[in-house]
Design an enzyme around this catalytic site. Structure first.
Site, mmCIF file in Angstrom:
data_model
loop_
_atom_site.group_PDB
_atom_site.id
_atom_site.type_symbol
_atom_site.label_atom_id
_atom_site.label_comp_id
_atom_site.label_asym_id
_atom_site.label_seq_id
_atom_site.Cartn_x
_atom_site.Cartn_y
_atom_site.Cartn_z
ATOM 1 N N HIS A 187 0.820 -1.220 0.000
ATOM 2 C CA HIS A 187 0.000 0.000 0.000
ATOM 3 C C HIS A 187 0.850 1.265 0.000
ATOM 4 C CE1 HIS A 187 -3.677 -2.387 1.766
ATOM 5 N NE2 HIS A 187 -3.484 -2.591 0.487
ATOM 6 N N CYS A 211 4.408 13.358 -7.381
ATOM 7 C CA CYS A 211 3.885 14.546 -8.064
ATOM 8 C C CYS A 211 2.621 14.157 -8.826
ATOM 9 C CB CYS A 211 4.934 15.098 -9.031
ATOM 10 S SG CYS A 211 4.280 16.462 -10.031
ATOM 11 N N GLY A 218 -1.450 -9.456 12.632
ATOM 12 C CA GLY A 218 -2.084 -8.152 12.862
ATOM 13 C C GLY A 218 -2.856 -7.574 11.691
HETATM 14 P P1 OAD Z 1 -7.100 -3.276 10.552
HETATM 15 O O1 OAD Z 1 -7.176 -2.072 11.408
HETATM 16 O O2 OAD Z 1 -8.246 -3.578 9.664
HETATM 17 O O3 OAD Z 1 -6.895 -4.560 11.457
HETATM 18 C C1 OAD Z 1 -5.931 -4.591 12.467
HETATM 19 C C2 OAD Z 1 -5.913 -5.985 13.051
HETATM 20 O O4 OAD Z 1 -4.879 -6.023 14.004
HETATM 21 C C3 OAD Z 1 -7.200 -6.400 13.761
HETATM 22 O O5 OAD Z 1 -7.599 -7.679 13.307
HETATM 23 C C4 OAD Z 1 -6.821 -6.430 15.243
HETATM 24 O O6 OAD Z 1 -7.488 -7.456 15.964
HETATM 25 C C5 OAD Z 1 -5.337 -6.738 15.148
HETATM 26 N N1 OAD Z 1 -4.540 -6.262 16.284
HETATM 27 C C6 OAD Z 1 -4.758 -5.204 17.113
HETATM 28 N N2 OAD Z 1 -3.780 -5.087 18.018
HETATM 29 C C7 OAD Z 1 -2.890 -6.079 17.753
HETATM 30 C C8 OAD Z 1 -1.640 -6.486 18.335
HETATM 31 N N3 OAD Z 1 -1.116 -5.839 19.360
HETATM 32 N N4 OAD Z 1 -1.020 -7.566 17.788
HETATM 33 C C9 OAD Z 1 -1.551 -8.230 16.742
HETATM 34 N N5 OAD Z 1 -2.719 -7.894 16.156
HETATM 35 C C10 OAD Z 1 -3.376 -6.829 16.658
HETATM 36 O O7 OAD Z 1 -5.714 -3.178 9.737
HETATM 37 P P2 OAD Z 1 -5.295 -3.892 8.388
HETATM 38 O O8 OAD Z 1 -5.757 -5.306 8.355
HETATM 39 O O9 OAD Z 1 -3.861 -3.629 8.207
HETATM 40 O O10 OAD Z 1 -5.665 0.207 3.637
HETATM 41 O O11 OAD Z 1 -6.113 -3.061 7.347
HETATM 42 C C11 OAD Z 1 -5.956 -3.316 5.995
HETATM 43 C C12 OAD Z 1 -6.025 -2.024 5.211
HETATM 44 O O12 OAD Z 1 -7.237 -1.325 5.526
HETATM 45 C C13 OAD Z 1 -4.965 -1.011 5.524
HETATM 46 O O13 OAD Z 1 -3.761 -1.257 4.851
HETATM 47 C C14 OAD Z 1 -5.590 0.253 5.067
HETATM 48 C C15 OAD Z 1 -6.944 0.079 5.710
HETATM 49 O O14 OAD Z 1 -7.975 0.808 5.253
HETATM 50 C C16 OAD Z 1 -5.610 1.303 2.923
HETATM 51 O O15 OAD Z 1 -5.475 2.414 3.417
HETATM 52 C C17 OAD Z 1 -5.686 1.063 1.450
#
Ligand code: OAD
Length: 237
Positions: free
Chosen positions: A116, A124, A183
């Site tokens: 991402h 730019c 995560g």
């Molecule tokens: P999310 O915020 O959707 O999910 C975070 C995950 O991390 C959840 O399943 C939590 O349970 C878990 N979590 C929280 N604390 C934790 C810890 N200490 N250790 C391990 N796990 C933990 O984030 P992403 O899956 O990364 O995209 O989201 C995917 C995409 O959605 C992002 O890259 C972004 C967002 O919108 C874009 O901006 C295109």
């Protein structure tokens, strides 16, 4: 036996060589970076369509940049945690991350595929050239020397993933003997679909059940900084 013990036992038995870590916002939570979903997540306070789409940027680049400058400041002040550092101890591991925070690289990982993009790179909007930009901007929205607006070099909703990163990620995961899924909520595609490509052992680390827990061989209900060092210790034995 706990799920962590079971996963460690499977590693001891199978001795995986090619390791890929597929990570999301949760791997940086213990560095103090908010996740997107769940309690305290960014999408509880902000609407993605107001901040993380090309339409939002066209409508109000000022607001979008203020949000990115705030996040860039949080990440600059943060440090890689025990999970980032543990992954970096695996000399040949490939990291495939949805995160834009650069903490895997700062933690010492050498092969990081950023699906991402990065909040410490800008592009730019006219010339499409990119450059590194770690420090805060004197003025927002920042502009290129050519006069056009600069944007964060990240993937927004509705945009395609960088094709070279996607190709490398799919190839690495298909070839992996072990996929660590750390995560991520596993709900944002196409990235979440990568887990289905895995043919080896797969181990999820997430305190909550995610959209892809059932696709993994083991799901460890612990935080990244708690469970990852133990897994890495076993891989290095
Ligand atoms: P999310 O915020 O959707 O999910 C975070 C995950 O991390 C959840 O399943 C939590 O349970 C878990 N979590 C929280 N604390 C934790 C810890 N200490 N250790 C391990 N796990 C933990 O984030 P992403 O899956 O990364 O995209 O989201 C995917 C995409 O959605 C992002 O890259 C972004 C967002 O919108 C874009 O901006 C295109």
């Amino acid at each position: 036996m706990s799920a962590l013990d079971d996963a460690v036992a499977a590693i001891r038995q199978r001795r995986p060589k090619r390791v890929v870590a597929f990570t999301g916002a949760g791997v940086s939570a213990e560095s103090g970076i908010p996740t997107f979903r769940g309690p305290g997540g960014l999408w509880q306070s902000f609407r993605p369509e107001d901040l993380a789409t090309p339409e939002a940027f066209a409508r109000d680049p000022d607001v979008v940049w203020q949000w990115y400058e705030w996040r860039r400041g949080l990440v600059r002040a943060a440090q890689p945690n025990a999970a980032h550092r543990a992954i970096a101890r695996l000399p040949d591991a490939i990291v495939v991350t949805q995160n834009v925070d650069g903490l895997h690289t700062r933690g010492g990982s050498r092969d990081v595929i950023e699906l991402h993009g990065s909040i410490f790179r800008v592009r730019c909007t006219r010339e499409h050239t990119t450059r590194d930009a770690f420090e805060a901007f004197a003025e927002v929205p920042p502009r290129c020397e050519c006069g056009a607006l600069l944007r964060p070099d990240v993937v927004w909703f509705g945009e395609a993933l960088p094709p070279d990163a996607w190709e490398r990620a799919t190839e690495a995961i298909r070839r992996a003997d072990l996929l660590l899924v750390i995560g991520t909520s596993g709900v944002v595609y196409p990235a979440a679909g990568l887990v289905a490509l895995s043919r080896g052992l797969s181990i999820e680390v997430n305190p909550e059940a995610s959209g892809i827990s059932s696709a993994c061989t083991f799901a460890i209900p612990m935080t990244a900084a708690e469970a990852t060092p133990r897994i890495v210790e076993e891989l290095l034995r």
